[in-house]
Motif scaffolding. Sequence first.
Motif, PDB file in Angstrom:
ATOM      1  N   LEU A   1     -39.069 -23.415  17.814  1.00 52.98           N
ATOM      2  CA  LEU A   1     -40.090 -23.604  16.591  1.00 52.98           C
ATOM      3  C   LEU A   1     -41.303 -24.476  17.355  1.00 52.98           C
ATOM      4  O   LEU A   1     -42.358 -24.030  16.950  1.00 52.98           O
ATOM      5  N   VAL A   2     -41.131 -25.336  18.100  1.00 55.25           N
ATOM      6  CA  VAL A   2     -42.177 -25.817  18.974  1.00 55.25           C
ATOM      7  C   VAL A   2     -41.876 -25.790  20.478  1.00 55.25           C
ATOM      8  O   VAL A   2     -40.782 -26.330  20.747  1.00 55.25           O
ATOM      9  N   LEU A   3     -42.962 -25.275  21.177  1.00 56.90           N
ATOM     10  CA  LEU A   3     -42.538 -24.953  22.541  1.00 56.90           C
ATOM     11  C   LEU A   3     -43.838 -25.433  23.373  1.00 56.90           C
ATOM     12  O   LEU A   3     -44.906 -25.348  22.971  1.00 56.90           O
ATOM     13  N   GLY A   4     -43.589 -25.891  24.509  1.00 57.92           N
ATOM     14  CA  GLY A   4     -44.443 -26.394  25.509  1.00 57.92           C
ATOM     15  C   GLY A   4     -44.133 -25.670  26.571  1.00 57.92           C
ATOM     16  O   GLY A   4     -43.351 -25.234  27.512  1.00 57.92           O
ATOM     17  N   ILE A   5     -45.572 -25.404  27.124  1.00 61.22           N
ATOM     18  CA  ILE A   5     -45.780 -24.309  28.100  1.00 61.22           C
ATOM     19  C   ILE A   5     -46.713 -25.311  29.079  1.00 61.22           C
ATOM     20  O   ILE A   5     -47.861 -25.528  28.737  1.00 61.22           O
ATOM     21  N   ILE A   6     -46.514 -25.172  30.365  1.00 64.20           N
ATOM     22  CA  ILE A   6     -47.241 -25.703  31.444  1.00 64.20           C
ATOM     23  C   ILE A   6     -47.682 -24.900  32.507  1.00 64.20           C
ATOM     24  O   ILE A   6     -47.004 -23.964  33.028  1.00 64.20           O
ATOM     25  N   ALA A   7     -48.664 -24.999  32.886  1.00 66.92           N
ATOM     26  CA  ALA A   7     -49.475 -24.176  33.956  1.00 66.92           C
ATOM     27  C   ALA A   7     -48.486 -24.314  35.378  1.00 66.92           C
ATOM     28  O   ALA A   7     -48.152 -25.368  35.698  1.00 66.92           O
ATOM     29  N   GLY A   8     -48.111 -23.136  35.900  1.00 67.97           N
ATOM     30  CA  GLY A   8     -47.191 -23.483  37.278  1.00 67.97           C
ATOM     31  C   GLY A   8     -45.897 -23.267  36.814  1.00 67.97           C
ATOM     32  O   GLY A   8     -44.996 -23.153  37.640  1.00 67.97           O
ATOM     33  N   GLY A   9     -45.413 -23.031  35.448  1.00 72.34           N
ATOM     34  CA  GLY A   9     -44.088 -23.126  35.094  1.00 72.34           C
ATOM     35  C   GLY A   9     -43.167 -24.261  35.043  1.00 72.34           C
ATOM     36  O   GLY A   9     -43.663 -25.353  35.419  1.00 72.34           O
ATOM     37  N   ASP A  10     -41.896 -24.243  34.877  1.00 74.00           N
ATOM     38  CA  ASP A  10     -40.977 -25.413  34.992  1.00 74.00           C
ATOM     39  C   ASP A  10     -41.134 -26.058  36.035  1.00 74.00           C
ATOM     40  O   ASP A  10     -40.959 -27.248  36.298  1.00 74.00           O
ATOM     41  N   THR A  11     -41.491 -25.620  37.386  1.00 74.59           N
ATOM     42  CA  THR A  11     -41.346 -26.358  38.677  1.00 74.59           C
ATOM     43  C   THR A  11     -42.411 -27.429  38.461  1.00 74.59           C
ATOM     44  O   THR A  11     -42.490 -28.530  38.899  1.00 74.59           O
ATOM     45  N   ALA A  12     -43.448 -27.170  37.561  1.00 69.26           N
ATOM     46  CA  ALA A  12     -44.894 -27.956  37.510  1.00 69.26           C
ATOM     47  C   ALA A  12     -44.524 -29.214  36.757  1.00 69.26           C
ATOM     48  O   ALA A  12     -45.092 -30.234  36.713  1.00 69.26           O
ATOM     49  N   ILE A  13     -43.636 -29.205  36.055  1.00 65.44           N
ATOM     50  CA  ILE A  13     -42.741 -30.394  35.096  1.00 65.44           C
ATOM     51  C   ILE A  13     -42.859 -31.544  36.163  1.00 65.44           C
ATOM     52  O   ILE A  13     -42.972 -32.792  35.836  1.00 65.44           O
ATOM     53  N   ARG A  14     -42.296 -31.233  37.379  1.00 63.79           N
ATOM     54  CA  ARG A  14     -41.858 -32.421  38.457  1.00 63.79           C
ATOM     55  C   ARG A  14     -42.865 -32.436  39.382  1.00 63.79           C
ATOM     56  O   ARG A  14     -43.178 -33.609  40.014  1.00 63.79           O
ATOM     57  N   ARG A  15     -43.250 -31.267  39.830  1.00 68.32           N
ATOM     58  CA  ARG A  15     -44.258 -31.391  41.146  1.00 68.32           C
ATOM     59  C   ARG A  15     -45.407 -30.343  40.785  1.00 68.32           C
ATOM     60  O   ARG A  15     -45.335 -29.398  40.083  1.00 68.32           O
ATOM     61  N   ALA A  16     -46.478 -30.942  41.205  1.00 73.15           N
ATOM     62  CA  ALA A  16     -47.803 -30.209  41.044  1.00 73.15           C
ATOM     63  C   ALA A  16     -47.619 -28.735  41.463  1.00 73.15           C
ATOM     64  O   ALA A  16     -47.165 -28.761  42.856  1.00 73.15           O
ATOM     65  N   VAL A  17     -48.168 -27.581  41.141  1.00 78.98           N
ATOM     66  CA  VAL A  17     -48.201 -26.529  41.609  1.00 78.98           C
ATOM     67  C   VAL A  17     -49.739 -26.118  41.981  1.00 78.98           C
ATOM     68  O   VAL A  17     -50.401 -26.144  41.083  1.00 78.98           O
ATOM     69  N   GLU A  18     -50.019 -25.831  43.143  1.00 76.87           N
ATOM     70  CA  GLU A  18     -51.200 -25.501  43.534  1.00 76.87           C
ATOM     71  C   GLU A  18     -52.180 -24.626  42.994  1.00 76.87           C
ATOM     72  O   GLU A  18     -51.579 -23.525  42.783  1.00 76.87           O
ATOM     73  N   ASN A  19     -53.359 -24.976  42.476  1.00 76.72           N
ATOM     74  CA  ASN A  19     -54.258 -23.965  41.703  1.00 76.72           C
ATOM     75  C   ASN A  19     -53.733 -23.308  40.556  1.00 76.72           C
ATOM     76  O   ASN A  19     -54.362 -22.497  39.750  1.00 76.72           O
ATOM     77  N   ALA A  20     -52.662 -23.809  39.895  1.00 73.04           N
ATOM     78  CA  ALA A  20     -52.028 -23.340  38.530  1.00 73.04           C
ATOM     79  C   ALA A  20     -53.144 -23.333  37.463  1.00 73.04           C
ATOM     80  O   ALA A  20     -53.295 -22.530  36.726  1.00 73.04           O
ATOM     81  N   GLU A  21     -53.729 -24.777  37.233  1.00 71.92           N
ATOM     82  CA  GLU A  21     -54.742 -24.871  36.494  1.00 71.92           C
ATOM     83  C   GLU A  21     -56.102 -24.127  36.522  1.00 71.92           C
ATOM     84  O   GLU A  21     -56.692 -24.033  35.450  1.00 71.92           O
ATOM     85  N   ASP A  22     -56.287 -23.503  37.606  1.00 74.12           N
ATOM     86  CA  ASP A  22     -57.432 -22.793  37.656  1.00 74.12           C
ATOM     87  C   ASP A  22     -57.152 -21.362  37.489  1.00 74.12           C
ATOM     88  O   ASP A  22     -58.259 -20.710  37.428  1.00 74.12           O
ATOM     89  N   ASP A  23     -55.969 -20.899  37.021  1.00 73.94           N
ATOM     90  CA  ASP A  23     -55.634 -19.473  36.810  1.00 73.94           C
ATOM     91  C   ASP A  23     -56.287 -18.837  35.442  1.00 73.94           C
ATOM     92  O   ASP A  23     -55.921 -19.804  34.299  1.00 73.94           O
TER      93      ASP A  23
END
Length: 269
Positions: free
Chosen positions: A92-114
């Motif tokens: 019902l309520v979903l959270g999506i992060i740039a870079g996928g679930d990996t990015a929850i713990r570690r920054a994924v390079e350039n994901a926010e620029d996609d």
Amino acid sequence: MSFTKTTEQASKYEHLEQMSVADLLKNINNEDKTVPLAVEKTLPQIEHLVTEIVTKMKKGGRLFYIGAGTSGRLGIVDASECPPTFGVSFDLVLGIIAGGDTAIRRAVENAEDDTTQAWEDLKAHSITPNDVVVGIAASGTTPYVISGLERCNENGISTGCITCNAGSPLAKTAQFPIEVVVGPEFVTGSSRMKAGTAQKLILNMISTTAMIQLGKVKGNKMVDMQLSNDKLVDRGIKMIMDEIPVDYKQAGELLKQYGSVRNAVDNYK
């Protein structure tokens, strides 16, 4: 068109490394005290967004949060807490992060620029015009978030945002923008601080108000909460005792039989 990013302006405090622990804590706390006042100024904007969310949810729609870095993580936290707190389904309520679930713990390079991935991430959940998508970005300039809202707008999907800079590209893209201007951070540019706190407060307000409007709270109690540990079972038993004339043991038996506070109270004879 350029605009001023107050989240990137220099801190009002100098020589932080020379401050004592007590002074650091005092000054951070003083800055934090300003956040609720900034949120208060946005209440009409929050109201407009929540009203749209409730309208869509009552028609079977869902709420999506999309963000990158701290903003994305905050959206995921709020979304993940709705099922145990209000007994709603996990979709019902979903959270999506740039870079996928990996990015929850570690920054994924350039994901926010996609500029294409956000829409792909939303399509993976079969998003429809019944849904609402809220983009979260303190800067108001995150390409992942802006492009996601642009595609939603093109496809008739309601869009909102939470940003901490006035007049940002993100706010201009969202149909229901929330602009909570908290000013420069204690550590220059560290938007996980006041900006993150403001976003967390607003996310709490959005989801809690929406769930209350959907009937997931009775009186002031979380009558549909999931009974996932002993503390919550004990809380549920006491909630039942507050509502109907039974003792602790009887309330516990009713809770076990019916599986929720609401059902236990409604089925009591």
